[in-house]
Design an enzyme around this catalytic site. Sequence first.
Site, PDB file in Angstrom:
ATOM      1  CE  LYS A  13      16.410  30.130  -9.975  1.00 52.52           C
ATOM      2  NZ  LYS A  13      15.136  29.431  -9.689  1.00 52.52           N
ATOM      3  NE  ARG A  87      17.603  25.530 -14.401  1.00 53.90           N
ATOM      4  CZ  ARG A  87      17.029  26.731 -14.326  1.00 53.90           C
ATOM      5  NH1 ARG A  87      17.724  27.820 -14.582  1.00 53.90           N
ATOM      6  NH2 ARG A  87      15.769  26.846 -13.977  1.00 53.90           N
ATOM      7  NE  ARG A 126       7.656  32.545 -12.863  1.00 50.95           N
ATOM      8  CZ  ARG A 126       8.762  31.846 -12.605  1.00 50.95           C
ATOM      9  NH1 ARG A 126       9.754  32.408 -11.921  1.00 50.95           N
ATOM     10  NH2 ARG A 126       8.866  30.602 -13.017  1.00 50.95           N
ATOM     11  NE  ARG A 160       9.266  31.209 -17.062  1.00 44.28           N
ATOM     12  CZ  ARG A 160      10.225  30.870 -16.218  1.00 44.28           C
ATOM     13  NH1 ARG A 160      10.765  31.800 -15.437  1.00 44.28           N
ATOM     14  NH2 ARG A 160      10.637  29.641 -16.147  1.00 44.28           N
ATOM     15  NE  ARG A 171      10.117  25.518 -14.887  1.00 41.42           N
ATOM     16  CZ  ARG A 171       9.282  26.501 -14.579  1.00 41.42           C
ATOM     17  NH1 ARG A 171       7.993  26.389 -14.865  1.00 41.42           N
ATOM     18  NH2 ARG A 171       9.718  27.585 -14.003  1.00 41.42           N
TER      19      ARG A 171
HETATM   20  P1  ADP Z   1      12.967  29.329 -13.159  1.00 43.06           P
HETATM   21  O1  ADP Z   1      12.759  30.815 -13.001  1.00 43.06           O
HETATM   22  O2  ADP Z   1      11.690  28.589 -13.077  1.00 43.06           O
HETATM   23  O3  ADP Z   1      14.018  28.779 -12.248  1.00 43.06           O
HETATM   24  P2  ADP Z   1      14.439  29.861 -15.586  1.00 43.06           P
HETATM   25  O4  ADP Z   1      13.805  31.064 -16.151  1.00 43.06           O
HETATM   26  O5  ADP Z   1      15.738  30.023 -14.896  1.00 43.06           O
HETATM   27  O6  ADP Z   1      13.418  29.079 -14.651  1.00 43.06           O
HETATM   28  O7  ADP Z   1      14.630  28.779 -16.733  1.00 43.06           O
HETATM   29  C1  ADP Z   1      13.574  28.413 -17.592  1.00 43.06           C
HETATM   30  C2  ADP Z   1      14.005  27.246 -18.488  1.00 43.06           C
HETATM   31  O8  ADP Z   1      15.144  27.638 -19.277  1.00 43.06           O
HETATM   32  C3  ADP Z   1      14.480  25.989 -17.745  1.00 43.06           C
HETATM   33  O9  ADP Z   1      13.407  25.142 -17.394  1.00 43.06           O
HETATM   34  C4  ADP Z   1      15.399  25.355 -18.805  1.00 43.06           C
HETATM   35  O10 ADP Z   1      14.650  24.734 -19.826  1.00 43.06           O
HETATM   36  C5  ADP Z   1      16.073  26.573 -19.400  1.00 43.06           C
HETATM   37  N1  ADP Z   1      17.307  26.951 -18.672  1.00 43.06           N
HETATM   38  C6  ADP Z   1      17.530  28.108 -17.989  1.00 43.06           C
HETATM   39  N2  ADP Z   1      18.765  28.137 -17.466  1.00 43.06           N
HETATM   40  C7  ADP Z   1      19.346  26.959 -17.811  1.00 43.06           C
HETATM   41  C8  ADP Z   1      20.622  26.360 -17.552  1.00 43.06           C
HETATM   42  N3  ADP Z   1      21.549  27.002 -16.816  1.00 43.06           N
HETATM   43  N4  ADP Z   1      20.860  25.129 -18.058  1.00 43.06           N
HETATM   44  C9  ADP Z   1      19.945  24.486 -18.807  1.00 43.06           C
HETATM   45  N5  ADP Z   1      18.730  24.968 -19.089  1.00 43.06           N
HETATM   46  C10 ADP Z   1      18.412  26.203 -18.594  1.00 43.06           C
HETATM   47  P1  ADP Z   2      12.587  32.126  -9.695  1.00 46.12           P
HETATM   48  O1  ADP Z   2      13.358  33.164 -10.457  1.00 46.12           O
HETATM   49  O2  ADP Z   2      13.415  31.442  -8.647  1.00 46.12           O
HETATM   50  O3  ADP Z   2      11.903  31.134 -10.596  1.00 46.12           O
HETATM   51  P2  ADP Z   2      10.708  34.316  -9.078  1.00 46.12           P
HETATM   52  O4  ADP Z   2      11.536  35.370  -8.443  1.00 46.12           O
HETATM   53  O5  ADP Z   2      10.293  34.512 -10.490  1.00 46.12           O
HETATM   54  O6  ADP Z   2      11.426  32.868  -8.881  1.00 46.12           O
HETATM   55  O7  ADP Z   2       9.414  34.096  -8.136  1.00 46.12           O
HETATM   56  C1  ADP Z   2       8.383  33.170  -8.482  1.00 46.12           C
HETATM   57  C2  ADP Z   2       7.038  33.748  -8.083  1.00 46.12           C
HETATM   58  O8  ADP Z   2       6.948  33.794  -6.649  1.00 46.12           O
HETATM   59  C3  ADP Z   2       6.797  35.181  -8.562  1.00 46.12           C
HETATM   60  O9  ADP Z   2       5.438  35.333  -8.937  1.00 46.12           O
HETATM   61  C4  ADP Z   2       7.151  36.062  -7.356  1.00 46.12           C
HETATM   62  O10 ADP Z   2       6.367  37.255  -7.318  1.00 46.12           O
HETATM   63  C5  ADP Z   2       6.806  35.144  -6.182  1.00 46.12           C
HETATM   64  N1  ADP Z   2       7.751  35.292  -5.054  1.00 46.12           N
HETATM   65  C6  ADP Z   2       9.083  35.569  -5.113  1.00 46.12           C
HETATM   66  N2  ADP Z   2       9.625  35.601  -3.869  1.00 46.12           N
HETATM   67  C7  ADP Z   2       8.612  35.337  -2.984  1.00 46.12           C
HETATM   68  C8  ADP Z   2       8.529  35.220  -1.569  1.00 46.12           C
HETATM   69  N3  ADP Z   2       9.605  35.381  -0.781  1.00 46.12           N
HETATM   70  N4  ADP Z   2       7.312  34.932  -1.025  1.00 46.12           N
HETATM   71  C9  ADP Z   2       6.238  34.763  -1.822  1.00 46.12           C
HETATM   72  N5  ADP Z   2       6.246  34.858  -3.165  1.00 46.12           N
HETATM   73  C10 ADP Z   2       7.413  35.135  -3.762  1.00 46.12           C
END
Ligand code: ADP
Ligand code: ADP
Length: 215
Positions: A13, A87, A126, A160, A171
């Site tokens: 994302k 979420r 990551r 992170r 998660r």
């Molecule tokens: P990821 O990139 O792994 O999807 P995020 O960076 O979006 O994770 O979120 C990291 C953490 O922040 C989540 O595991 C949760 O604890 C909190 N968080 C983020 N967005 C939300 C949301 N919309 N509602 C509740 N908790 C959230």
């Molecule tokens: P999210 O925001 O959904 O948690 P991220 O964009 O942070 O996901 O991506 C998670 C990890 O996977 C990062 O280290 C990123 O470089 C890698 N990644 C993102 N998109 C792809 C893809 N299409 N194929 C392989 N690795 C990816």
Amino acid sequence: MNIILLGPPGAGKGTQAKLLVDERGMTQLSTGDMLREAKSSGTEMGHRVAEVMNRGELVTDEIVIGLIEEKLDAPHGNGFIFDGFPRTLAQADALGALLARHGQHLDAVIEMQVDDAALVERVTGRYTCANCGAVYHDRIKPAATAGVCDACGATQMVRRADDTEDALKQRLMEYYKKTSPLIGYYYAKGALYSVDGLAEIGIVSAAIRKVLDKT
Ligand code: ADP
Ligand code: ADP
Ligand code: ZN
């Protein structure tokens, strides 16, 4: 145009949101980034959310809805990309109401489909630029020069606290219990589009572009 990027942790994302910001001048609203900022700011709210986040659980709807509400008032150019929000169903309802109050609506919800097996490697490898938030991966997408951000040249990279295998399990559990119902919710609203998130980054972004160009 306002869109949601929906998918489990590590689906890509943030990576795709950043590309859309560069290509289309949209504004990325990542509740995860906002919460991490609060966490490092040393405020009372920051302390409260830090523990919850590190455990891999969701923070309360009230907190994240409040964060988003503040941002919707600011000018936003070519629309918002909601990344990691909503979420829960309560957050989705709140977002609909907030957008309506601002005379706006959602144009598309893009579900990024991935296999859980791929997520462990993605998340544990990551790292991001501390300055601009550019997203990297140890194996799949390393910075061109180790330790130097391709996008802004800064030299501080961060990992992170919740990007461990254990926190990821929690998660994912939260995702399936509370977030995945949003797929049906937005399908019923006629707003859902799905892309293959397992493809290469450039292929995924081409698929997203295709969706946005026809909506
Ligand atoms: P990821 O990139 O792994 O999807 P995020 O960076 O979006 O994770 O979120 C990291 C953490 O922040 C989540 O595991 C949760 O604890 C909190 N968080 C983020 N967005 C939300 C949301 N919309 N509602 C509740 N908790 C959230
Ligand atoms: P999210 O925001 O959904 O948690 P991220 O964009 O942070 O996901 O991506 C998670 C990890 O996977 C990062 O280290 C990123 O470089 C890698 N990644 C993102 N998109 C792809 C893809 N299409 N194929 C392989 N690795 C990816
Ligand atoms: Zn950078």
